[in-house]
Design an enzyme around this catalytic site. Sequence first.
Site, PDB file in Angstrom:
ATOM      1  N   ASN A   1      17.935  28.359 -45.003  1.00 58.69           N
ATOM      2  CA  ASN A   1      17.075  29.627 -45.379  1.00 58.69           C
ATOM      3  C   ASN A   1      17.390  30.444 -44.496  1.00 58.69           C
ATOM      4  O   ASN A   1      16.913  30.753 -43.348  1.00 58.69           O
ATOM      5  CB  ASN A   1      15.639  29.107 -45.079  1.00 58.69           C
ATOM      6  CG  ASN A   1      14.618  30.034 -45.479  1.00 58.69           C
ATOM      7  OD1 ASN A   1      14.943  31.031 -46.093  1.00 58.69           O
ATOM      8  ND2 ASN A   1      13.480  29.962 -45.143  1.00 58.69           N
ATOM      9  N   TRP A   2      18.013  31.648 -44.917  1.00 57.50           N
ATOM     10  CA  TRP A   2      18.456  32.626 -44.287  1.00 57.50           C
ATOM     11  C   TRP A   2      17.313  33.873 -43.919  1.00 57.50           C
ATOM     12  O   TRP A   2      17.514  34.618 -43.073  1.00 57.50           O
ATOM     13  CB  TRP A   2      19.472  33.629 -45.025  1.00 57.50           C
ATOM     14  CG  TRP A   2      20.764  32.991 -45.065  1.00 57.50           C
ATOM     15  CD1 TRP A   2      21.274  31.712 -44.149  1.00 57.50           C
ATOM     16  CD2 TRP A   2      22.263  33.385 -45.305  1.00 57.50           C
ATOM     17  NE1 TRP A   2      22.458  31.486 -44.272  1.00 57.50           N
ATOM     18  CE2 TRP A   2      23.183  32.457 -45.092  1.00 57.50           C
ATOM     19  CE3 TRP A   2      22.618  34.703 -46.172  1.00 57.50           C
ATOM     20  CZ2 TRP A   2      24.416  32.601 -45.438  1.00 57.50           C
ATOM     21  CZ3 TRP A   2      23.872  35.058 -46.775  1.00 57.50           C
ATOM     22  CH2 TRP A   2      24.744  33.921 -46.130  1.00 57.50           C
ATOM     23  N   LYS A   3      16.126  33.819 -44.582  1.00 55.04           N
ATOM     24  CA  LYS A   3      14.974  34.606 -44.287  1.00 55.04           C
ATOM     25  C   LYS A   3      15.519  36.056 -44.509  1.00 55.04           C
ATOM     26  O   LYS A   3      16.187  36.385 -45.505  1.00 55.04           O
ATOM     27  CB  LYS A   3      14.527  34.286 -43.111  1.00 55.04           C
ATOM     28  CG  LYS A   3      14.106  32.774 -42.834  1.00 55.04           C
ATOM     29  CD  LYS A   3      13.357  32.550 -41.453  1.00 55.04           C
ATOM     30  CE  LYS A   3      13.005  30.947 -41.251  1.00 55.04           C
ATOM     31  NZ  LYS A   3      12.308  30.594 -40.252  1.00 55.04           N
TER      32      LYS A   3
ATOM     33  N   HIS B   1       6.442  28.071 -47.826  1.00 57.87           N
ATOM     34  CA  HIS B   1       7.222  28.101 -46.675  1.00 57.87           C
ATOM     35  C   HIS B   1       5.831  28.586 -45.534  1.00 57.87           C
ATOM     36  O   HIS B   1       5.105  29.393 -45.922  1.00 57.87           O
ATOM     37  CB  HIS B   1       8.379  29.065 -46.657  1.00 57.87           C
ATOM     38  CG  HIS B   1       8.914  29.052 -45.029  1.00 57.87           C
ATOM     39  ND1 HIS B   1       8.731  29.792 -44.090  1.00 57.87           N
ATOM     40  CD2 HIS B   1       9.903  28.283 -44.822  1.00 57.87           C
ATOM     41  CE1 HIS B   1       9.486  29.205 -42.772  1.00 57.87           C
ATOM     42  NE2 HIS B   1      10.167  28.509 -43.284  1.00 57.87           N
TER      43      HIS B   1
ATOM     44  N   GLU C   1       8.067  20.672 -42.515  1.00 55.94           N
ATOM     45  CA  GLU C   1       8.452  21.622 -41.493  1.00 55.94           C
ATOM     46  C   GLU C   1       7.096  21.783 -40.593  1.00 55.94           C
ATOM     47  O   GLU C   1       6.047  22.578 -40.821  1.00 55.94           O
ATOM     48  CB  GLU C   1       8.654  22.942 -41.855  1.00 55.94           C
ATOM     49  CG  GLU C   1      10.034  23.109 -42.797  1.00 55.94           C
ATOM     50  CD  GLU C   1      10.558  24.434 -42.920  1.00 55.94           C
ATOM     51  OE1 GLU C   1      11.634  24.585 -42.398  1.00 55.94           O
ATOM     52  OE2 GLU C   1       9.894  25.239 -43.401  1.00 55.94           O
TER      53      GLU C   1
ATOM     54  N   GLY D   1      11.498  27.651 -35.304  1.00 49.30           N
ATOM     55  CA  GLY D   1      12.116  28.801 -34.726  1.00 49.30           C
ATOM     56  C   GLY D   1      11.642  28.814 -33.018  1.00 49.30           C
ATOM     57  O   GLY D   1      11.927  29.799 -32.357  1.00 49.30           O
TER      58      GLY D   1
ATOM     59  N   SER E   1      13.799  23.691 -36.136  1.00 47.28           N
ATOM     60  CA  SER E   1      15.018  23.849 -35.091  1.00 47.28           C
ATOM     61  C   SER E   1      15.925  22.667 -35.249  1.00 47.28           C
ATOM     62  O   SER E   1      16.398  21.873 -34.228  1.00 47.28           O
ATOM     63  CB  SER E   1      13.979  23.511 -33.679  1.00 47.28           C
ATOM     64  OG  SER E   1      13.203  24.809 -33.291  1.00 47.28           O
TER      65      SER E   1
ATOM     66  N   GLY F   1      16.889  26.817 -40.510  1.00 40.99           N
ATOM     67  CA  GLY F   1      16.574  28.311 -40.364  1.00 40.99           C
ATOM     68  C   GLY F   1      17.710  28.890 -39.665  1.00 40.99           C
ATOM     69  O   GLY F   1      18.923  29.100 -40.143  1.00 40.99           O
TER      70      GLY F   1
END
EC number: 5.3.1.1
Length: 241
Positions: free
Chosen positions: A9-11, A96, A165, A171, A204, A225
């Site tokens: 997921n590149w956000k 998400h 998640e 993150g 992570s 991520g």
Amino acid sequence: MRKSVIAGNWKMHMTCAEAKSYLEEFIPLIKNIRDDRKVVIAPPFTAISTFSKHSDFDYLDISSQNIHWEDEGAFTAEISPKMLIEHGVSYAIVGHSEPRKYFSESDEQINKRAVFAQCSGLTPIVCVGETLEQRERGEADRVITRQVEQGLENTDPSNLIVAYEPIWAIGTGKTCEAKDANNICSLIRKLIGFDDVIIQYGGSVKPNNIDEIMSMSDIDGVLVGGASLDPNSFARIANYQ
């Protein structure tokens, strides 16, 4: 046997030019990926067309980062399944923790997105997870149970991915212990009542912990991520041992 799905997921990262450069470096690194796994990347909406022009769909699929529950209408800032399918998208992330947190998305809204994604021919990746406070109060199982029961109502488990998640691990550099993550994934599988549903772990995920994570019996893949933004790191994750 369940197929592993390794999703990135590149956000809100990567321009079209950056995505093109990434793919040119990444695709050769996964060309010999094993047949028992699938690689998926969710780029920003603006870069999806870059993927459809430059990716090889035999071993790399495209996901959107969200999806609306209508095909068209007065829904500013939303995007519909038919718009995405036109560009080769086959998956859609919904639920998400960031839209849940920043845009107050409810389990009911997430359910509508997931159901409509399936009705439109997409595979939803439905995210669930507890906060650190909920975990410390011993409420993780209750929170996950509510999110699964309300968010997955009337969905088809044979065309579904659930991503566990834990919000406190996203993150932050903190990773849920693999055995603890596996226990939650096992709970999710039991709640859904379908042994072949694909369940991912996210939070992570990095090259130095992917092998342990993927050794767990109820973890069928990962939703990555930050580490997915580096082609070498993500290739190592996709080629886990």
